[in-house]
Design a protein around this motif. Structure first.
Motif, mmCIF file in Angstrom:
data_model
loop_
_atom_site.group_PDB
_atom_site.id
_atom_site.type_symbol
_atom_site.label_atom_id
_atom_site.label_comp_id
_atom_site.label_asym_id
_atom_site.label_seq_id
_atom_site.Cartn_x
_atom_site.Cartn_y
_atom_site.Cartn_z
ATOM 1 N N MET A 28 16.633 -66.543 -9.577
ATOM 2 C CA MET A 28 15.215 -66.714 -9.281
ATOM 3 C C MET A 28 14.995 -68.050 -8.585
ATOM 4 S SD MET A 28 12.832 -65.494 -12.440
ATOM 5 C CE MET A 28 13.821 -66.072 -13.782
ATOM 6 N N PRO A 29 13.983 -68.149 -7.728
ATOM 7 C CA PRO A 29 13.672 -69.446 -7.120
ATOM 8 C C PRO A 29 13.308 -70.454 -8.209
ATOM 9 C CG PRO A 29 12.471 -67.686 -6.032
ATOM 10 C CD PRO A 29 13.143 -67.077 -7.220
ATOM 11 N N ASP A 30 13.604 -71.731 -7.961
ATOM 12 C CA ASP A 30 13.396 -72.762 -8.984
ATOM 13 C C ASP A 30 11.971 -72.841 -9.525
ATOM 14 O OD1 ASP A 30 16.030 -73.442 -9.148
ATOM 15 O OD2 ASP A 30 15.892 -75.086 -7.707
ATOM 16 N N PRO A 31 10.912 -72.800 -8.684
ATOM 17 C CA PRO A 31 9.564 -72.859 -9.264
ATOM 18 C C PRO A 31 9.279 -71.681 -10.206
ATOM 19 C CG PRO A 31 9.474 -73.151 -6.885
ATOM 20 C CD PRO A 31 10.868 -72.783 -7.225
ATOM 21 N N ALA A 36 8.872 -69.515 -15.733
ATOM 22 C CA ALA A 36 9.340 -68.517 -16.705
ATOM 23 C C ALA A 36 9.865 -69.184 -17.971
ATOM 24 C CB ALA A 36 10.420 -67.643 -16.075
ATOM 25 N N VAL A 37 10.616 -70.273 -17.816
ATOM 26 C CA VAL A 37 11.121 -70.995 -19.000
ATOM 27 C C VAL A 37 9.953 -71.553 -19.806
ATOM 28 C CG1 VAL A 37 12.395 -73.055 -19.709
ATOM 29 C CG2 VAL A 37 13.368 -71.512 -18.006
ATOM 30 N N ARG A 38 8.975 -72.118 -19.111
ATOM 31 C CA ARG A 38 7.796 -72.654 -19.793
ATOM 32 C C ARG A 38 7.077 -71.547 -20.566
ATOM 33 N NH1 ARG A 38 4.364 -73.732 -15.621
ATOM 34 N NH2 ARG A 38 5.857 -75.238 -14.857
ATOM 35 N N TRP A 92 5.507 -67.866 -4.057
ATOM 36 C CA TRP A 92 6.808 -68.163 -3.477
ATOM 37 C C TRP A 92 7.210 -67.099 -2.457
ATOM 38 C CZ3 TRP A 92 11.662 -66.394 -2.628
ATOM 39 C CH2 TRP A 92 12.612 -67.343 -2.273
ATOM 40 N N VAL A 93 6.989 -65.836 -2.799
ATOM 41 C CA VAL A 93 7.337 -64.754 -1.873
ATOM 42 C C VAL A 93 6.481 -64.835 -0.621
ATOM 43 C CG1 VAL A 93 7.231 -62.249 -1.553
ATOM 44 C CG2 VAL A 93 8.264 -63.196 -3.596
#
Length: 142
Positions: A28-31, A36-38, A92-93
């Motif tokens: 996945m892109p970093d942002p 998602a982690v957050r 992002w996309v």
């Protein structure tokens, strides 16, 4: 050194702890990963708060009411965090686009159209009886 069972062994006959394999999907892109982690961390904290509120309510502890209020607030925040993942992915996309290569069929169709246009231009130039077309505005020739 590879063996017939497909496993790679180190010198001395020991197998490595893990074998690197290519990823099935792209990362996945970093942002988006950050969002998602957050969201996962916030959802985990919300579930823990809900369990604490439930057990305090079952035990009749004074902490049950503040725990339920904070669980309701955390549920709102967790919902917002999940929506943030979705919005971040969409942004992002939209900014970076989906990098795709045309199929060979599309490529060949474009090639045919391009050749037809070139042929039509050549035939149009031949219709001028070998004369060059009008010069550009300002007298600059190409």
């Amino acid at each position: 050194m590879d063996h017939e069972d497909g496993g790679a062994y180190l010198a001395g006959g020991r197998r490595p702890l893990w074998v690197e394999e290519p990823a099935a999907r792209r990362r996945m892109p970093d942002p988006v990963r950050t969002a998602a982690v957050r969201a996962v961390i916030i959802a985990a904290v919300t579930l823990i708060q809900a369990m604490v509120a439930f057990f305090c309510a079952m035990a009749g502890a004074w902490f049950a009411f503040p725990a339920v209020l904070s669980t309701v607030a955390s549920t709102v925040v967790a919902t917002w965090a999940v929506l943030d993942v979705w919005v971040t992915r969409q942004v992002w996309v939209q900014r970076n686009g989906v990098r795709s290569q045309p199929s060979s069929t599309a490529r060949s169709l474009r090639r045919e159209r391009r050749q037809a246009r070139r042929q039509a231009r050549r035939e149009a130039r031949g219709a001028h009886d070998g004369r060059e077309g009008p010069s550009r505005v300002g007298g600059a020739a190409a």
